[in-house]
Write a protein that holds these residues in place. Structure first.
Motif, PDB file in Angstrom:
ATOM      1  N   ILE A 117       0.841  -1.204   0.000  1.00 22.39           N
ATOM      2  CA  ILE A 117       0.000   0.000   0.000  1.00 22.39           C
ATOM      3  C   ILE A 117       0.875   1.253   0.000  1.00 22.39           C
ATOM      4  N   MET A 118       1.894   1.269   0.854  1.00 22.47           N
ATOM      5  CA  MET A 118       2.778   2.421   0.916  1.00 22.47           C
ATOM      6  C   MET A 118       3.553   2.593  -0.392  1.00 22.47           C
ATOM      7  N   THR A 119       3.937   1.482  -1.010  1.00 23.81           N
ATOM      8  CA  THR A 119       4.642   1.555  -2.297  1.00 23.81           C
ATOM      9  C   THR A 119       3.739   2.122  -3.372  1.00 23.81           C
ATOM     10  N   ALA A 120       2.482   1.662  -3.414  1.00 24.82           N
ATOM     11  CA  ALA A 120       1.541   2.148  -4.417  1.00 24.82           C
ATOM     12  C   ALA A 120       1.265   3.643  -4.247  1.00 24.82           C
ATOM     13  N   ILE A 121       1.166   4.081  -2.989  1.00 16.59           N
ATOM     14  CA  ILE A 121       0.937   5.505  -2.728  1.00 16.59           C
ATOM     15  C   ILE A 121       2.168   6.322  -3.096  1.00 16.59           C
ATOM     16  N   ALA A 122       3.354   5.782  -2.772  1.00 16.42           N
ATOM     17  CA  ALA A 122       4.598   6.489  -3.104  1.00 16.42           C
ATOM     18  C   ALA A 122       4.763   6.628  -4.615  1.00 16.42           C
ATOM     19  N   LEU A 123       4.362   5.610  -5.375  1.00 10.23           N
ATOM     20  CA  LEU A 123       4.466   5.669  -6.831  1.00 10.23           C
ATOM     21  C   LEU A 123       3.620   6.800  -7.405  1.00 10.23           C
ATOM     22  N   ILE A 124       2.432   6.992  -6.819  1.00  7.13           N
ATOM     23  CA  ILE A 124       1.561   8.073  -7.283  1.00  7.13           C
ATOM     24  C   ILE A 124       2.261   9.420  -7.135  1.00  7.13           C
ATOM     25  N   VAL A 194     -12.169  -0.165  -5.567  1.00 10.97           N
ATOM     26  CA  VAL A 194     -11.965   1.143  -6.202  1.00 10.97           C
ATOM     27  C   VAL A 194     -10.481   1.447  -6.373  1.00 10.97           C
ATOM     28  N   SER A 195      -9.653   0.968  -5.457  1.00 14.64           N
ATOM     29  CA  SER A 195      -8.213   1.230  -5.558  1.00 14.64           C
ATOM     30  C   SER A 195      -7.540   0.353  -6.611  1.00 14.64           C
ATOM     31  N   ILE A 196      -8.130  -0.800  -6.916  1.00 19.59           N
ATOM     32  CA  ILE A 196      -7.555  -1.713  -7.903  1.00 19.59           C
ATOM     33  C   ILE A 196      -8.035  -1.403  -9.315  1.00 19.59           C
ATOM     34  N   ALA A 197      -9.312  -1.037  -9.439  1.00 19.98           N
ATOM     35  CA  ALA A 197      -9.930  -0.867 -10.759  1.00 19.98           C
ATOM     36  C   ALA A 197      -9.181   0.089 -11.692  1.00 19.98           C
ATOM     37  N   PRO A 198      -8.668   1.253 -11.223  1.00 20.09           N
ATOM     38  CA  PRO A 198      -7.990   2.170 -12.156  1.00 20.09           C
ATOM     39  C   PRO A 198      -6.816   1.541 -12.897  1.00 20.09           C
ATOM     40  N   TYR A 199      -6.094   0.638 -12.262  1.00 14.30           N
ATOM     41  CA  TYR A 199      -4.946   0.007 -12.919  1.00 14.30           C
ATOM     42  C   TYR A 199      -5.381  -0.792 -14.143  1.00 14.30           C
ATOM     43  N   ILE A 223      -5.823   7.690  -6.217  1.00 15.46           N
ATOM     44  CA  ILE A 223      -5.599   8.278  -4.900  1.00 15.46           C
ATOM     45  C   ILE A 223      -6.414   7.555  -3.833  1.00 15.46           C
ATOM     46  N   PHE A 224      -7.449   6.790  -4.254  1.00 11.84           N
ATOM     47  CA  PHE A 224      -8.272   6.053  -3.297  1.00 11.84           C
ATOM     48  C   PHE A 224      -7.487   4.939  -2.604  1.00 11.84           C
ATOM     49  N   ARG A 225      -6.285   4.635  -3.103  1.00 12.53           N
ATOM     50  CA  ARG A 225      -5.466   3.626  -2.436  1.00 12.53           C
ATOM     51  C   ARG A 225      -5.081   4.060  -1.022  1.00 12.53           C
ATOM     52  N   ILE A 226      -5.115   5.352  -0.783  1.00 14.84           N
ATOM     53  CA  ILE A 226      -4.786   5.852   0.561  1.00 14.84           C
ATOM     54  C   ILE A 226      -5.738   5.263   1.598  1.00 14.84           C
ATOM     55  N   PHE A 227      -7.011   5.088   1.201  1.00 12.14           N
ATOM     56  CA  PHE A 227      -8.008   4.614   2.153  1.00 12.14           C
ATOM     57  C   PHE A 227      -7.812   3.145   2.515  1.00 12.14           C
ATOM     58  N   LYS A 228      -6.961   2.430   1.773  1.00 10.95           N
ATOM     59  CA  LYS A 228      -6.660   1.050   2.146  1.00 10.95           C
ATOM     60  C   LYS A 228      -5.893   0.981   3.462  1.00 10.95           C
ATOM     61  N   LEU A 229      -5.276   2.098   3.851  1.00  9.98           N
ATOM     62  CA  LEU A 229      -4.546   2.127   5.122  1.00  9.98           C
ATOM     63  C   LEU A 229      -5.466   1.901   6.309  1.00  9.98           C
ATOM     64  N   SER A 230      -6.748   2.234   6.146  1.00  7.13           N
ATOM     65  CA  SER A 230      -7.690   2.078   7.257  1.00  7.13           C
ATOM     66  C   SER A 230      -7.829   0.623   7.689  1.00  7.13           C
ATOM     67  N   ARG A 231      -7.481  -0.321   6.798  1.00  3.48           N
ATOM     68  CA  ARG A 231      -7.561  -1.726   7.165  1.00  3.48           C
ATOM     69  C   ARG A 231      -6.528  -2.088   8.239  1.00  3.48           C
TER      70      ARG A 231
END
Length: 298
Positions: A117-124, A194-199, A223-231
């Motif tokens: 998750i952190m890697t995906a957010i950092a890539l953005i 929602v975080s996977i679909a854009p790819y 940017i919705f990948r940020i909300f995966k952190l809530s898990r």
């Protein structure tokens, strides 16, 4: 003694006895204790006070050892799960993927998921740097980076690895979940979708001039990948639940804010227009809204 399996009804209460004051002392939530005591007096009827957050009361129920049945009922609305490593293979896989506290393997998977998750957010964020920024060729409609083509670049490889893991995790949890209807109603699972679909949409949409705007919109939804952190942070879940239970109070706050903005924007516009209309920065009352909002909220 009707509830010997609980703290107050069993022998465990003796360690909280204070000899100097000849009394039992519990350094716990005072308001919650009234409901706990009422549980014994009423013969098993437990009422949660409206003045206490349910998550706080849950911790009190665990401390006083009111039993698995009551604790489980208090846990369900807040996505709090029990540690469980026994059962069928399907149940073991479910708790391994869904509850990091269930086993050492589950903790390792949770750390790996958090790293993805952190890697995906950092890539953005990194891909927007000038030296790595994607260049859109308006004549050919091709998207290339200054390093390599997107399908050969390190960014694409890292993003693909993360998306493969997110997809496998989501599909596997869907297959082994105890109740798929409950799984589909869980907001966190829709955040994953929602975080996977854009790819995948970005791979399917052809890179042509006519759809460049669509591609940019798809990239924005990443940017919705940020909300995966809530898990992985229950504090975020508690914050979301607190906001949901405070909707009426928040609406009242926004109503007062709107009234104040409308009042001061009107006063500011007419004050400026009466002093020197030609040099006024406020072209209308609506144009003064931004000045009023920034002034009030900062």
């Amino acid at each position: 003694k009707r509830f010997p399996e609980t703290l107050l009804g069993g022998d465990g209460i003796e360690k909280y006895y204070c000899k100097s004051h000849d009394m039992y002392f519990f350094d716990r939530h005072r308001s919650a204790f009234s409901s706990i005591l009422s549980y014994y007096q009423s013969g098993g009827l437990l009422c949660i006070p409206t003045t206490i957050h349910p998550l706080v009361f849950l911790e009190e129920a665990r401390f006083y050892e009111l039993g698995k049945r009551i604790v489980n009922k208090l846990e369900q609305p807040f996505f709090v799960r029990r540690n469980k490593t026994v059962g069928t293979m399907k149940q073991k896989i479910w708790y391994t993927l869904d509850d990091p506290a269930s086993s050492t393997i589950a903790k390792g998977i949770a750390f790996f998921d958090l790293a993805c998750i952190m890697t995906a957010i950092a890539l953005i964020c990194v891909k927007t740097l000038p030296q790595f920024k994607t260049e859109d060729d308006e004549e050919t409609g091709e998207n290339t980076t200054k390093l390599e083509g997107p399908h050969k670049s390190g960014f694409f490889v890292l993003e693909t690895v993360c998306m493969i893991w997110f997809t496998m995790d989501l599909l596997l949890r869907f297959c082994v979940c105890p109740k798929r209807k409950v799984f589909c109603k869980n907001v966190l699972n829709w955040v994953d979708v929602v975080s996977i679909a854009p790819y995948y949409l970005e791979l399917l949409v052809p890179s042509k001039v006519e759809v460049l705007l669509v591609i940019r919109i798809i990239r924005f939804t990443k940017i919705f990948r940020i909300f995966k952190l809530s898990r992985h942070f229950r504090g975020l879940i508690a914050l979301g639940l607190a906001l949901r239970h405070s909707v009426s109070e928040i609406l009242v706050l926004f109503v007062f804010l709107f009234v104040a903005v409308l009042f001061f924007a009107t006063v500011g516009y007419y004050s400026e227009s009466m002093s020197n209309a030609s040099e006024s920065d406020f072209t209308s009352v609506i144009g003064a809204f931004w000045w009023a909002i920034v002034t009030i909220t900062s």
